[in-house]
Design an enzyme around this catalytic site. Structure first.
Site, PDB file in Angstrom:
ATOM      1  N   PHE A 258       8.228  16.436   8.457  1.00  0.00           N
ATOM      2  CA  PHE A 258       7.953  17.042   7.153  1.00  0.00           C
ATOM      3  C   PHE A 258       7.788  15.957   6.085  1.00  0.00           C
ATOM      4  O   PHE A 258       8.601  15.050   5.970  1.00  0.00           O
ATOM      5  CB  PHE A 258       9.101  17.978   6.776  1.00  0.00           C
ATOM      6  CG  PHE A 258       8.942  18.615   5.426  1.00  0.00           C
ATOM      7  CD1 PHE A 258       7.911  19.505   5.169  1.00  0.00           C
ATOM      8  CD2 PHE A 258       9.823  18.304   4.398  1.00  0.00           C
ATOM      9  CE1 PHE A 258       7.764  20.081   3.918  1.00  0.00           C
ATOM     10  CE2 PHE A 258       9.688  18.877   3.143  1.00  0.00           C
ATOM     11  CZ  PHE A 258       8.649  19.778   2.903  1.00  0.00           C
ATOM     12  N   GLN A 259       6.704  16.043   5.346  1.00  0.00           N
ATOM     13  CA  GLN A 259       6.361  15.111   4.261  1.00  0.00           C
ATOM     14  C   GLN A 259       6.273  13.660   4.744  1.00  0.00           C
ATOM     15  O   GLN A 259       6.637  12.724   4.028  1.00  0.00           O
ATOM     16  CB  GLN A 259       7.351  15.229   3.094  1.00  0.00           C
ATOM     17  CG  GLN A 259       7.188  16.544   2.339  1.00  0.00           C
ATOM     18  CD  GLN A 259       7.910  16.574   1.003  1.00  0.00           C
ATOM     19  OE1 GLN A 259       8.907  15.883   0.798  1.00  0.00           O
ATOM     20  NE2 GLN A 259       7.411  17.372   0.074  1.00  0.00           N
TER      21      GLN A 259
ATOM     22  N   MET B   3     -19.724  11.957 -21.113  1.00  0.00           N
ATOM     23  CA  MET B   3     -20.532  10.882 -20.556  1.00  0.00           C
ATOM     24  C   MET B   3     -21.522  11.397 -19.520  1.00  0.00           C
ATOM     25  O   MET B   3     -22.693  11.008 -19.522  1.00  0.00           O
ATOM     26  CB  MET B   3     -19.634   9.800 -19.951  1.00  0.00           C
ATOM     27  CG  MET B   3     -20.392   8.559 -19.497  1.00  0.00           C
ATOM     28  SD  MET B   3     -21.338   7.755 -20.819  1.00  0.00           S
ATOM     29  CE  MET B   3     -20.062   6.692 -21.518  1.00  0.00           C
TER      30      MET B   3
ATOM     31  N   LYS C 216      14.485   6.682   4.765  1.00  0.00           N
ATOM     32  CA  LYS C 216      15.693   7.281   4.184  1.00  0.00           C
ATOM     33  C   LYS C 216      16.970   6.726   4.802  1.00  0.00           C
ATOM     34  O   LYS C 216      17.967   6.502   4.101  1.00  0.00           O
ATOM     35  CB  LYS C 216      15.640   8.806   4.341  1.00  0.00           C
ATOM     36  CG  LYS C 216      16.694   9.525   3.522  1.00  0.00           C
ATOM     37  CD  LYS C 216      16.469  11.027   3.527  1.00  0.00           C
ATOM     38  CE  LYS C 216      17.482  11.738   2.628  1.00  0.00           C
ATOM     39  NZ  LYS C 216      17.268  13.214   2.632  1.00  0.00           N
TER      40      LYS C 216
ATOM     41  N   GLU D 284       3.031  12.087 -10.162  1.00  0.00           N
ATOM     42  CA  GLU D 284       3.216  10.733  -9.640  1.00  0.00           C
ATOM     43  C   GLU D 284       2.075   9.796 -10.043  1.00  0.00           C
ATOM     44  O   GLU D 284       2.306   8.602 -10.283  1.00  0.00           O
ATOM     45  CB  GLU D 284       3.361  10.767  -8.114  1.00  0.00           C
ATOM     46  CG  GLU D 284       4.655  11.390  -7.621  1.00  0.00           C
ATOM     47  CD  GLU D 284       4.550  12.887  -7.388  1.00  0.00           C
ATOM     48  OE1 GLU D 284       5.498  13.476  -6.842  1.00  0.00           O
ATOM     49  OE2 GLU D 284       3.503  13.476  -7.769  1.00  0.00           O
TER      50      GLU D 284
END
Length: 568
Positions: A119-120, A481, A169, A51
């Site tokens: 959940f989530q 670096m 949702k 993502e």
């Protein structure tokens, strides 16, 4: 009014904003939108492999095209994985829209409700408040069209930036008669006004009478499409132009009055000349610490004029003598007219002679590249092989600073890198997004091995989705670096910087179905680039370089621009 689900209303709203691509990864809480995408023929979905990379791809799309980039993820970890990419876009003022799924606001089982640690579930609105211009969460289907219209208006106006829409949702699945609108309705959102005429006149007087005027150009010039006005102003005043790192490409670096980038790893000529200017016009730059290094000594002999669309950036880092808070393009157009009326002919010859002298003495681009596989030699050859419209993205680290020093940018929107946040792993997904936005352009990611490893899984995306880009890995087997800092500032006390020889980048590319090439000479490198430019799949070019090759010169911490050190 048409009757449709919230998911369908979302896609219809996106189509009305001319969205043609979404970069994303699906999951349970965003499945209704993906189900609606099944029947959609106008919007292409590109399946990212992480993502964060979806957000970087959306930003690469936005920065290469000037249009809004769109990314999408599910709730919980999907949404939180977007956060770094959203923060990167916020720091670099890139217009992206992030769409996230969310658990239902209500349901048959009351345990499935926002705020009950389902959940989530993650409070993505709270998490992203500090890194978005605004964020939304519709509670009904009817709210979606107006929210999308508002989101695009906010993302693209004023100082651009990311906006997030979090979609419960049940709102995605509910059905309603939906009314669409192209009119934004945002209370208390005010755009900057036209430039103050009095301040335009005062700025014109300062610049017209200056003996040693100089322009400092930031990323805001690119966002405002004001590059042509910068060239006209430089030619009118015979004034040299330096850019910040984010402004690279806003002024053609092949122009005789171009000084390249200023800053910690800037062009020594730019860092020297800015200390000699008597009037400095800074346009579309927040004058950050990486550009100014020491705020107390920055251009201390110059009267400073700052043009910026964001009032919050005025006097935030550097105190200026005159501020114009407005759009860069509009301000520059007005300033050009005002200066033309005040300017006396014949001025500027001594100053341009001095600029030429300093460039010949200090500019790395005018010094012969050393032989062998050095970053300067490699990037000089790459510039010769790429057309002016070729797009460069970079990772973060030494590769990024070498690109700033040695890779000339000739057009706006052809140099894309992570500026404010300095996000390792940005360059490759940004290259994918840029290629989607401008499929006819050659896109090259100048990478370090450490940074490329952080997003190499997007090779699967580029191959599967037929998005051929070129990745040039400057491979020194260390985190270059920080190794340089440990070498220079910490008496070579190396810790946690050795990457070894893993992975084998040629085999890695081939495992994903891409093309892998390892080179051992400049001639082999040139041949590999030519091969990659005609390839139908992404090409990874492994370019071994020395593990103790430094980015020089550099300004040590606490020092001013003229105190740049290092033999280059």
């Amino acid at each position: 009014m048409p009757k449709m689900s919230g998911a369908q209303a979302l896609l219809e709203s996106l189509e009305r904003q001319n969205v043609d691509t979404i970069f994303g990864i699906l999951g349970g809480a965003i499945l209704p939108v993906y189900d609606a995408l099944y029947d959609n023929k106008k919007i292409r979905h590109i399946l990212a492999r992480h993502e964060q990379c979806a957000a970087h791809e959306a930003e690469g799309y936005a920065r290469a095209s000037g249009r809004v980039g769109v990314c999408m993820a599910t709730s919980g970890p999907g949404a939180t994985n977007l956060v770094t990419g959203i923060a990167n876009a916020y720091m670099d003022s890139s217009p992206i829209i992030a769409l996230t799924g969310q658990i239902p606001t209500c349901g048959v089982n009351s345990s499935y409700m926002i705020g009950r640690d389902a959940f989530q579930e993650a409070d993505i609105l709270g998490i992203t408040t500090a890194i978005t211009k605004y964020n939304y969460q519709p509670q009904t289907v009817l709210e979606i069209p107006q929210m999308v219209t508002n989101a695009f208006h906010i993302a693209t106006t004023g100082r651009p930036g990311p906006v997030l829409i979090d979609l419960p949702k049940n709102v995605q699945t509910n059905i309603a008669e939906v009314e669409f609108t192209d009119k934004h309705n945002i209370r208390s959102y005010r755009l900057p006004q036209p430039p103050d005429l009095t301040k335009i006149s005062q700025a014109a007087e300062l610049l017209a009478t200056a003996e040693r005027p100089m322009l400092l150009v930031g990323g805001g010039v690119i966002l405002a499409d004001a590059s042509n006005e910068i060239v006209k102003m430089s030619d009118l005043l015979m004034a040299p132009v330096a850019t910040t790192f984010m402004g690279k490409g806003a002024f053609p670096e092949s122009h005789p009055l171009s000084l390249g980038c200023i800053g910690m790893h800037g062009n020594p000529a730019a860092n020297r000349i800015i200390g000699e200017a008597d009037v400095l016009l800074a346009i579309g730059t927040r004058l950050s610490d990486r550009a100014t290094t020491n705020l107390d000594t920055f251009a201390e002999g110059a009267k400073k004029i700052q043009i910026d669309i964001d009032a919050a950036e005025i006097n935030k880092n550097v105190e200026v003598d005159l501020a114009i808070i407005s759009d860069a393009k509009v301000s520059m157009e007005m300033l050009l007219t005002a200066i033309s009326e005040k300017l006396k002919k014949g001025k500027g010859k001594a100053w341009t002679t001095r600029v030429k002298e300093v460039k010949e003495q200090l500019s790395p681009m005018l010094k012969e590249a050393p032989r062998g596989m050095t970053p300067k030699a490699l990037l000089s050859e790459l510039r010769k092989l790429l057309p002016a419209s070729g797009i460069i993205t970079t990772e973060v680290g030494q590769n990024q600073m070498w690109s700033a020093l040695y890779m000339q940018s000739l057009q706006p929107r052809t140099f894309i890198s992570s500026g404010g946040l300095g996000t390792m792993g940005f360059g490759f997904p940004a290259a994918i997004g840029a290629k989607v936005a401008r499929p006819d352009s050659i896109v090259v990611d100048i990478a370090g091995d450490g940074s490329f490893i952080m997003s190499e899984q997007e090779l699967a995306c580029s191959v599967t989705e037929d998005i051929p880009v070129i990745v040039m890995v400057l491979n020194n087997s260390v985190l270059g670096m920080v190794a340089q800092w440990q070498r220079t500032l910490y008496s070579r006390r190396y810790k946690a910087i050795n990457l070894g020889k893993s992975p084998d980048f040629v085999k890695l590319a081939e495992a994903y179905g891409a093309q892998g090439i390892r080179v051992a000479s400049i001639d082999e490198f040139k041949k590999a680039i030519k091969t990659a430019m005609t390839s139908k799949v992404t090409t990874v070019i492994d370019v071994p370089i020395g593990s103790e090759t430094d980015v020089v010169p550099f300004v040590p911490p606490g020092c001013g621009l003229p105190e740049q050190r290092g033999d280059y």
